[in-house]
Write a protein that holds these residues in place. Structure first.
Motif, PDB file in Angstrom:
ATOM      1  N   ALA A   1       0.832  -1.211   0.000  1.00 40.07           N
ATOM      2  CA  ALA A   1       0.000   0.000   0.000  1.00 40.07           C
ATOM      3  C   ALA A   1       0.864   1.258   0.000  1.00 40.07           C
ATOM      4  O   ALA A   1       0.555   2.242  -0.688  1.00 40.07           O
ATOM      5  CB  ALA A   1      -0.930  -0.016   1.209  1.00 40.07           C
ATOM      6  N   ARG A   2       1.956   1.220   0.743  1.00 40.21           N
ATOM      7  CA  ARG A   2       2.856   2.379   0.785  1.00 40.21           C
ATOM      8  C   ARG A   2       3.482   2.617  -0.599  1.00 40.21           C
ATOM      9  O   ARG A   2       3.570   3.768  -1.072  1.00 40.21           O
ATOM     10  CB  ARG A   2       3.951   2.142   1.823  1.00 40.21           C
ATOM     11  CG  ARG A   2       4.864   3.335   2.048  1.00 40.21           C
ATOM     12  CD  ARG A   2       5.931   3.004   3.072  1.00 40.21           C
ATOM     13  NE  ARG A   2       6.807   1.952   2.599  1.00 40.21           N
ATOM     14  CZ  ARG A   2       7.821   2.149   1.765  1.00 40.21           C
ATOM     15  NH1 ARG A   2       8.075   3.366   1.293  1.00 40.21           N
ATOM     16  NH2 ARG A   2       8.584   1.154   1.388  1.00 40.21           N
ATOM     17  N   LYS A   3       3.912   1.513  -1.258  1.00 44.11           N
ATOM     18  CA  LYS A   3       4.495   1.658  -2.596  1.00 44.11           C
ATOM     19  C   LYS A   3       3.470   2.185  -3.599  1.00 44.11           C
ATOM     20  O   LYS A   3       3.791   3.029  -4.455  1.00 44.11           O
ATOM     21  CB  LYS A   3       5.047   0.316  -3.065  1.00 44.11           C
ATOM     22  CG  LYS A   3       6.309  -0.121  -2.324  1.00 44.11           C
ATOM     23  CD  LYS A   3       6.828  -1.436  -2.868  1.00 44.11           C
ATOM     24  CE  LYS A   3       8.109  -1.852  -2.136  1.00 44.11           C
ATOM     25  NZ  LYS A   3       8.613  -3.159  -2.632  1.00 44.11           N
ATOM     26  N   LEU A   4       2.211   1.687  -3.496  1.00 42.03           N
ATOM     27  CA  LEU A   4       1.167   2.170  -4.392  1.00 42.03           C
ATOM     28  C   LEU A   4       0.898   3.660  -4.176  1.00 42.03           C
ATOM     29  O   LEU A   4       0.695   4.415  -5.139  1.00 42.03           O
ATOM     30  CB  LEU A   4      -0.125   1.372  -4.181  1.00 42.03           C
ATOM     31  CG  LEU A   4      -0.153  -0.041  -4.768  1.00 42.03           C
ATOM     32  CD1 LEU A   4      -1.408  -0.767  -4.326  1.00 42.03           C
ATOM     33  CD2 LEU A   4      -0.088   0.013  -6.278  1.00 42.03           C
ATOM     34  N   ARG A   5       0.895   4.072  -2.905  1.00 41.67           N
ATOM     35  CA  ARG A   5       0.698   5.504  -2.620  1.00 41.67           C
ATOM     36  C   ARG A   5       1.822   6.340  -3.231  1.00 41.67           C
ATOM     37  O   ARG A   5       1.578   7.405  -3.824  1.00 41.67           O
ATOM     38  CB  ARG A   5       0.623   5.731  -1.111  1.00 41.67           C
ATOM     39  CG  ARG A   5      -0.691   5.309  -0.483  1.00 41.67           C
ATOM     40  CD  ARG A   5      -0.833   5.896   0.897  1.00 41.67           C
ATOM     41  NE  ARG A   5       0.183   5.425   1.801  1.00 41.67           N
ATOM     42  CZ  ARG A   5       0.065   4.342   2.577  1.00 41.67           C
ATOM     43  NH1 ARG A   5      -1.043   3.629   2.528  1.00 41.67           N
ATOM     44  NH2 ARG A   5       1.031   3.990   3.395  1.00 41.67           N
ATOM     45  N   GLU A   6       3.053   5.842  -3.091  1.00 42.07           N
ATOM     46  CA  GLU A   6       4.174   6.580  -3.675  1.00 42.07           C
ATOM     47  C   GLU A   6       4.064   6.632  -5.205  1.00 42.07           C
ATOM     48  O   GLU A   6       4.324   7.674  -5.828  1.00 42.07           O
ATOM     49  CB  GLU A   6       5.490   5.911  -3.260  1.00 42.07           C
ATOM     50  CG  GLU A   6       5.823   6.078  -1.782  1.00 42.07           C
ATOM     51  CD  GLU A   6       7.125   5.393  -1.411  1.00 42.07           C
ATOM     52  OE1 GLU A   6       7.705   4.729  -2.290  1.00 42.07           O
ATOM     53  OE2 GLU A   6       7.547   5.515  -0.239  1.00 42.07           O
ATOM     54  N   GLN A   7       3.674   5.494  -5.831  1.00 41.25           N
ATOM     55  CA  GLN A   7       3.518   5.475  -7.282  1.00 41.25           C
ATOM     56  C   GLN A   7       2.408   6.419  -7.731  1.00 41.25           C
ATOM     57  O   GLN A   7       2.535   7.120  -8.751  1.00 41.25           O
ATOM     58  CB  GLN A   7       3.223   4.055  -7.761  1.00 41.25           C
ATOM     59  CG  GLN A   7       4.415   3.103  -7.642  1.00 41.25           C
ATOM     60  CD  GLN A   7       4.065   1.686  -8.049  1.00 41.25           C
ATOM     61  OE1 GLN A   7       2.920   1.426  -8.428  1.00 41.25           O
ATOM     62  NE2 GLN A   7       5.014   0.781  -7.970  1.00 41.25           N
ATOM     63  N   ARG A   8       1.304   6.440  -6.968  1.00 37.53           N
ATOM     64  CA  ARG A   8       0.214   7.354  -7.321  1.00 37.53           C
ATOM     65  C   ARG A   8       0.656   8.807  -7.204  1.00 37.53           C
ATOM     66  O   ARG A   8       0.327   9.641  -8.065  1.00 37.53           O
ATOM     67  CB  ARG A   8      -0.981   7.102  -6.405  1.00 37.53           C
ATOM     68  CG  ARG A   8      -1.739   5.821  -6.736  1.00 37.53           C
ATOM     69  CD  ARG A   8      -2.809   5.548  -5.715  1.00 37.53           C
ATOM     70  NE  ARG A   8      -3.490   4.283  -5.968  1.00 37.53           N
ATOM     71  CZ  ARG A   8      -4.348   3.725  -5.135  1.00 37.53           C
ATOM     72  NH1 ARG A   8      -4.645   4.325  -3.994  1.00 37.53           N
ATOM     73  NH2 ARG A   8      -4.924   2.577  -5.432  1.00 37.53           N
ATOM     74  N   LYS A   9       1.392   9.101  -6.149  1.00 37.25           N
ATOM     75  CA  LYS A   9       1.892  10.464  -5.996  1.00 37.25           C
ATOM     76  C   LYS A   9       2.809  10.830  -7.151  1.00 37.25           C
ATOM     77  O   LYS A   9       2.704  11.920  -7.731  1.00 37.25           O
ATOM     78  CB  LYS A   9       2.644  10.593  -4.663  1.00 37.25           C
ATOM     79  CG  LYS A   9       1.746  10.604  -3.444  1.00 37.25           C
ATOM     80  CD  LYS A   9       2.567  10.743  -2.176  1.00 37.25           C
ATOM     81  CE  LYS A   9       1.672  10.721  -0.934  1.00 37.25           C
ATOM     82  NZ  LYS A   9       2.475  10.806   0.297  1.00 37.25           N
ATOM     83  N   PHE A  10       3.706   9.907  -7.516  1.00 40.57           N
ATOM     84  CA  PHE A  10       4.635  10.171  -8.618  1.00 40.57           C
ATOM     85  C   PHE A  10       3.877  10.303  -9.943  1.00 40.57           C
ATOM     86  O   PHE A  10       4.153  11.202 -10.751  1.00 40.57           O
ATOM     87  CB  PHE A  10       5.665   9.042  -8.702  1.00 40.57           C
ATOM     88  CG  PHE A  10       6.696   9.252  -9.765  1.00 40.57           C
ATOM     89  CD1 PHE A  10       7.707  10.192  -9.601  1.00 40.57           C
ATOM     90  CD2 PHE A  10       6.655   8.520 -10.948  1.00 40.57           C
ATOM     91  CE1 PHE A  10       8.655  10.386 -10.581  1.00 40.57           C
ATOM     92  CE2 PHE A  10       7.597   8.712 -11.937  1.00 40.57           C
ATOM     93  CZ  PHE A  10       8.607   9.657 -11.749  1.00 40.57           C
ATOM     94  N   GLY A  11       2.898   9.383 -10.183  1.00 38.34           N
ATOM     95  CA  GLY A  11       2.102   9.453 -11.408  1.00 38.34           C
ATOM     96  C   GLY A  11       1.285  10.738 -11.487  1.00 38.34           C
ATOM     97  O   GLY A  11       1.174  11.355 -12.549  1.00 38.34           O
TER      98      GLY A  11
END
Length: 309
Positions: free
Chosen positions: A170-180
């Motif tokens: 979930a943390r990685k997905l949040r970071e990817q969403r922020k980056f995207g």
């Protein structure tokens, strides 16, 4: 039941008679102040400690006689020599009386060296008796807890591990969403900036402030490619009859935009101006209507005429 109650009453009376003081006597003594707190409490006398050294030695001797040394494994020895102090040139061999009890480091080192000396003395004795002191390679110890308990612990550990993995994902997905989202915002801003620059260039071109068409490079490239493709097709097959007719009728094109713009000469040229046509004094075809005038007056004239009458 009546006989039983009488027996109980008689027993209570006999107990009161046998007691040293009756209730009335105790009340009188309390009223006179003869009774004080703590007088009627039985105080336990403090026990005097007895250090019977001979008795303890006798008990120890009995234990030694009854059990062999293998069952007892008791050793009494001084601490082992301090090798590090000898290497440093310090000769230090503390006895029981030389140890400072308040010094934690010195006390713990004394215990450690005494245990070391006991091990060095006990291992040869056990080897002489044929008792193994090392664990074999195929030794399997019995678990202190049951298999069911260990299964519960394993399940808990697996659930904790799964929860940690899920939280990490979930943390990685949040970071990817922020980056995207950040990249998407940058792309949108870039497109808006390019669009704004193109609109400004188009406005400048429309106002005649510039005659360059650099902002249409992409369109020009695609137009050139399509023109090249069409020229190749024409060279192969030749122009169609429809194209030939249009070229003969309208020509081969040219500048079409800006034909209706006013110039200084066209603005000053008033030779084609006709006042009658401009002010609508003539009807269609330049002829007047039937009778030359409108038979019916206008609405405002009709109102004036009504008000006069």
């Amino acid at each position: 039941m009546e006989f039983a109650d009488e027996d109980v009453m008689l027993g209570q009376e006999s107990e009161e008679e046998n007691s040293e003081l009756s209730d009335s006597e105790l009340q009188e003594a309390f009223a006179k102040g003869l009774l004080k707190p703590g007088m009627n409490v039985v105080a336990n006398k403090p026990r005097t400690p007895v250090n019977s050294v001979e008795g303890l030695k006798q008990c120890l001797a009995d234990f030694r006689k009854s059990l062999p040394w293998v069952e007892r494994l008791d050793l009494t020895n001084p601490p082992a020599e301090d090798v590090f102090s000898k290497v440093d040139g310090k000769v230090e061999n503390l006895a029981n009386g030389d140890v400072n009890a308040d010094d934690d480091f010195q006390r713990e080192m004394f215990f450690y060296r005494q245990a070391q000396a006991s091990v060095l003395e006990a291992l040869p004795l056990l080897n002489k008796m044929g008792i193994a002191t090392k664990r074999p390679d195929d030794y399997f110890a019995e678990m202190a807890k049951s298999d069911q308990h260990m299964q519960k612990i394993r399940k808990k550990l697996l659930t904790k591990q799964m929860i940690m993995e899920k939280s990490e994902k979930a943390r990685k997905l949040r970071e990817q969403r922020k980056f995207g989202k950040k990249v998407q915002i940058e792309v949108i801003q870039k497109r808006q900036k390019e669009k704004k620059a193109m609109m400004n260039a188009v406005k400048k071109y429309q106002k005649g402030m510039t005659d360059k068409l650099d902002f249409l490079d992409g369109d020009q490239k695609t137009g050139k490619e399509s023109a090249q493709g069409s020229k190749k097709a024409m060279n192969k097959k030749g122009p169609s009859s429809k194209r030939k007719y249009k070229d003969q009728k309208f020509g081969f094109g040219g500048k079409k935009s800006g034909k209706k713009w006013n110039t200084k000469e066209s603005y000053n040229d008033v030779s084609s101006f006709r006042a009658k046509v401009a002010h609508g004094k003539e009807g269609k075809g330049g002829k007047k209507g039937k009778g030359g005038k409108n038979k019916r007056p206008g609405k405002s004239v009709r109102r004036k005429m009504k008000s006069r009458s």
